[in-house]
Write an enzyme that holds these catalytic residues in place. Sequence first.
Site, mmCIF file in Angstrom:
data_model
loop_
_atom_site.group_PDB
_atom_site.id
_atom_site.type_symbol
_atom_site.label_atom_id
_atom_site.label_comp_id
_atom_site.label_asym_id
_atom_site.label_seq_id
_atom_site.Cartn_x
_atom_site.Cartn_y
_atom_site.Cartn_z
ATOM 1 N N CYS A 122 0.809 -1.218 0.000
ATOM 2 C CA CYS A 122 0.000 0.000 0.000
ATOM 3 C C CYS A 122 0.845 1.272 0.000
ATOM 4 O O CYS A 122 0.497 2.255 -0.659
ATOM 5 C CB CYS A 122 -0.983 0.013 1.160
ATOM 6 S SG CYS A 122 -0.219 -0.146 2.796
ATOM 7 N N HIS A 131 -1.698 0.672 7.186
ATOM 8 C CA HIS A 131 -2.287 0.802 5.858
ATOM 9 C C HIS A 131 -2.057 2.239 5.421
ATOM 10 O O HIS A 131 -1.891 3.132 6.263
ATOM 11 C CB HIS A 131 -3.777 0.466 5.899
ATOM 12 C CG HIS A 131 -4.404 0.361 4.546
ATOM 13 N ND1 HIS A 131 -3.905 -0.457 3.553
ATOM 14 C CD2 HIS A 131 -5.481 0.976 4.009
ATOM 15 C CE1 HIS A 131 -4.660 -0.348 2.475
ATOM 16 N NE2 HIS A 131 -5.618 0.531 2.717
ATOM 17 N N ASP A 191 -8.428 4.612 -1.890
ATOM 18 C CA ASP A 191 -7.852 3.427 -1.269
ATOM 19 C C ASP A 191 -8.082 2.251 -2.211
ATOM 20 O O ASP A 191 -9.187 1.723 -2.295
ATOM 21 C CB ASP A 191 -8.501 3.155 0.085
ATOM 22 C CG ASP A 191 -7.966 1.907 0.778
ATOM 23 O OD1 ASP A 191 -7.105 1.210 0.195
ATOM 24 O OD2 ASP A 191 -8.422 1.625 1.897
#
Length: 189
Positions: free
Chosen positions: A17, A66, A81
């Site tokens: 991520c 994250h 996202d």
Amino acid sequence: MSIKINKESIRYAPCYCEENIWHLAQRQEFAGYDPHAVFISNFQRIVHFEAQQICDGTHFICWDYHVILIAEDSGEWFVFDPDSTLDFGCGLQEYLTASFPFGDRIAQAPLFRVIKAAEYTRSFSSDRRHMRKADGSFHASPPVWPVIQGAECSSFNLWDFVDMVNVGQGEVLDLVGLRERFTGMMSKP
């Protein structure tokens, strides 16, 4: 919302991520929209998340950290996202409510390190050592692009961004503080 990005057109590698957002933050579509990288973790590095693709819709996942991208358009903040089941570019309030339905009432409540995207892309570096097993193989297949080396940092510094205790890039906010700062709401409706 004026920011239009086809989710399938972005650079994406599962389980990376921080790199996905590093690339996303540099896209021309965000010019003029004040993008920010947001690292989500906590003191224990165990954050309860819902609305993530890795879940089956009835369960949650706990990430150690994250990273997402937020950008402002016409006074409202939107979340990008690639790992979420929500729309790519959903409203920040919608994202927070769906992703963290228990708010700050659980031990795995999130903290957020918010960094201007330009600062993040200049200062972040990763050689992917955090994804290697003891034998040198990867926990998850690495991205096809080269490792990231920011212009202002030549060494691995991922943990500086994930660390929610020490002073570092950007600022650290709790869920209430993030809502208040970016949505104007003091608490969950």
